[in-house]
Every structure is written in structure tokens, then in C-alpha cells.
Design an enzyme around this catalytic site. Structure first.
Site, PDB file in Angstrom:
ATOM      1  N   HIS A 139       0.959  -1.130   0.329  1.00 58.92           N
ATOM      2  CA  HIS A 139       0.055  -0.451  -0.122  1.00 58.92           C
ATOM      3  C   HIS A 139       0.878   1.176   0.444  1.00 58.92           C
ATOM      4  O   HIS A 139       1.921   1.112   0.898  1.00 58.92           O
ATOM      5  CB  HIS A 139      -1.394   0.016   1.584  1.00 58.92           C
ATOM      6  CG  HIS A 139      -0.484   0.189   2.513  1.00 58.92           C
ATOM      7  ND1 HIS A 139      -0.971  -0.358   3.684  1.00 58.92           N
ATOM      8  CD2 HIS A 139       0.659   0.978   3.280  1.00 58.92           C
ATOM      9  CE1 HIS A 139      -0.395  -0.298   5.482  1.00 58.92           C
ATOM     10  NE2 HIS A 139       0.216   1.089   3.966  1.00 58.92           N
ATOM     11  N   GLU A 144      -5.002   0.328  -0.057  1.00 60.98           N
ATOM     12  CA  GLU A 144      -4.821  -0.753   0.334  1.00 60.98           C
ATOM     13  C   GLU A 144      -4.789  -1.763  -0.566  1.00 60.98           C
ATOM     14  O   GLU A 144      -5.644  -1.244  -1.805  1.00 60.98           O
ATOM     15  CB  GLU A 144      -5.597  -1.470   1.060  1.00 60.98           C
ATOM     16  CG  GLU A 144      -5.068  -0.879   2.698  1.00 60.98           C
ATOM     17  CD  GLU A 144      -4.438  -1.417   3.670  1.00 60.98           C
ATOM     18  OE1 GLU A 144      -3.518  -2.052   3.104  1.00 60.98           O
ATOM     19  OE2 GLU A 144      -4.613  -1.312   5.007  1.00 60.98           O
TER      20      GLU A 144
HETATM   21  P1  PGA Z   1       6.182   1.889   8.321  1.00 60.13           P
HETATM   22  O1  PGA Z   1       5.088   2.059   7.527  1.00 60.13           O
HETATM   23  O2  PGA Z   1       7.206   2.721   7.666  1.00 60.13           O
HETATM   24  O3  PGA Z   1       5.664   2.351   9.237  1.00 60.13           O
HETATM   25  O4  PGA Z   1       6.867   0.528   7.845  1.00 60.13           O
HETATM   26  C1  PGA Z   1       5.050   2.953   5.937  1.00 60.13           C
HETATM   27  C2  PGA Z   1       3.164   2.234   5.043  1.00 60.13           C
HETATM   28  O5  PGA Z   1       2.760   1.978   5.682  1.00 60.13           O
HETATM   29  O6  PGA Z   1       3.181   3.625   4.417  1.00 60.13           O
END
Ligand code: PGA
Length: 243
Positions: A139, A144
Site C-alpha cells: 500500500h 490498500e
Molecule cells: P512503516 O509504514 O514506515 O511503519 O513501515 C509504511 C506504510 O505503511 O506506508
């Protein structure tokens, strides 16, 4: 072509990217920046805070738009992305509060709130530099994987995996993570003049491989970045493992 830059570790990546943001602001003081939350940009924001403390970055005329926010909680909630940004960046640099733009998760009419946000991006002249992270499911923002992707800012039901990865913001309580969010859409993101995707760690390596080598597919929303003329993937070695 996607441009790819690989750094030996997260720290080197964060320093370099903080320098990029500072240079972009020096070149265009009224830069419109699109910003992500998550674990990935924490070090980058830390580095920007350090530059800010030394007067080496100037946000005074900058405008920011964050990608997304949980639905059903106000900005004052400690788990909100607005609170996250305040803690990690906004309180540490000289940004003007009135030029910080955020989706309001407590809006009474979420659809109207989404329209307001898209209009605000338009009236700021569009986003110059959009930083994004990537979820382990591919995503971007809260777009999503699905059969269809929304173009514009919209209301989303979060996947279980996404709620789990955000549980830390809610005291580790999965049940407390909101089940919905508001997110910029794919077109809102892809209309930015320049996009920089940050990814670190092994958990992102397969997604990055699919993004770079695979087809465009709504099953990997980040694959649509291939359509943009000015995208750079900024990775650490672990995220670049399968390239
Ligand atoms: P994260 O999340 O930096 O916590 O891995 C990235 C995202 O879900 O876009």
C-alpha cells in the site's frame, strides 16, 4: 524509469534525505511537501529536527499535506497521525501552523472532508515533493490492495495487517486501532511533481522487488508509481535485497 538509490543503512539514508528536503526548501522556500507517517520516516524527521535546531533548514514558508489519518479520532488523540507528526517533526522545525494541512479524522462528514482536502491541495498549486512509505502489502498512503483503487482522497477500511502494524500507536492494543481511515488517493499522490519512496528493512524487500520488476496491478498499489516520470526509490540494503 524508476530511479533507485541504495544506502548502506537507515541512518545514512535519513541523513541524505534530510539534506534533500533542506536543499529543496532552499531552492523553493514555498515548497509544497507531501509527508508520510510510519516507522520509516522517523529517522528522517529526526535528522530534519537536528538541521532545524542548527538553522540549516527553513520551513517558514513551506506548506505540508500529510497522506492520511485515522477516522474516528481527533488530532488530540495520541494515536493520531497528526500527533505523530507534531511529535516527530512539526514541533522541531519552524513550520507555520496555518500551512500544515491534515485530514481531520473527527470530521462529521468524512466525504466532505476528503473533497475539502483535494481542493486544498489544488489551491496550494499541487504537491512539489511527495515522500511516501510502502506497506508490507504494497500500500501507499492507505491505498490498500483491492480490485479497484480510488483516484481521489477517500474513506478506507483498513486491512488487518495494516491495523496490526499501527497497534504500537495505540498502546499495542489492536482493538483500539481505528478500522477506517481517510487517505489521499492514487491520483492525488501521482499528481505530485516529484515522488520519493522510502523503504527500509527486510520486510519491504519482496514488495520492492514486485514494484520494480512486476506489472502494474491494483494488488500492489505502489506498482502505479511506475507511471510517474519522476520517482526515486530510496532504500537501505535490506529493502533492496531482491533487486
Ligand atoms: P512503516 O509504514 O514506515 O511503519 O513501515 C509504511 C506504510 O505503511 O506506508
Amino acid at each position: 524509469m524508476l530511479r533507485i538509490t541504495v544506502f548502506p543503512d537507515e541512518r545514512a539514508l535519513a541523513k541524505q534525505e534530510a539534506g534533500r528536503v533542506a536543499a529543496a526548501l532552499a531552492a523553493k522556500p514555498d515548497l509544497v511537501l507531501g509527508l508520510p507517517t510510519g516507522r520509516t520516516p522517523v529517522r528522517l524527521y529526526h535528522e530534519l529536527g537536528l538541521l532545524g535546531a542548527h538553522g540549516q533548514v527553513d520551513f517558514s514558508r513551506a506548506t505540508t499535506f500529510n497522506l492520511d489519518e485515522f477516522l474516528g479520532i481527533p488530532w488530540s488523540h495520541p494515536g493520531s497521525y497528526r500527533a505523530f507528526m507534531e511529535q516527530h517533526l512539526f514541533s522541531r522545525v519552524n513550520i507555520a501552523a496555518e500551512r500544515i494541512h491534515f485530514l481531520d479524522g473527527a470530521a462529521l462528514d468524512p466525504d466532505a472532508e476528503c473533497r475539502r482536502y483535494d481542493a486544498a491541495v489544488e489551491s496550494a498549486g499541487g504537491i512539489d515533493l511527495q515522500l511516501v512509505g510502502i506497506g508490507t502489502n504494497g500500500h501507499i498512503g492507505f491505498n490498500e490492495p483491492a480490485r479497484e483503487l480510488a483516484g481521489r482522497t477517500h474513506r478506507v477500511t483498513l486491512k488487518a495487517s495494516t491495523r496490526r502494524s499501527n497497534a504500537a500507536l495505540f498502546g499495542g492494543e489492536l482493538a483500539s486501532v481505528p478500522s477506517e481511515a481517510l487517505s489521499m488517493g492514487m491520483a492525488t499522490i501521482l499528481h505530485a511533481r516529484q515522488i520519493v519512496l522510502l523503504a527500509t528493512g527486510k520486510s519491504k524487500a519482496r514488495c520492492i522487488e514486485r514494484l520494480v520488476k512486476g506489472p502494474l496491478t491494483t494488488k500492489l498499489p505502489a506498482s502505479f508509481l511506475q507511471l510517474h516520470r519522476d520517482v526515486e526509490l530510496v532504500l537501505d540494503q535490506a529493502a533492496a535485497e531482491f533487486l
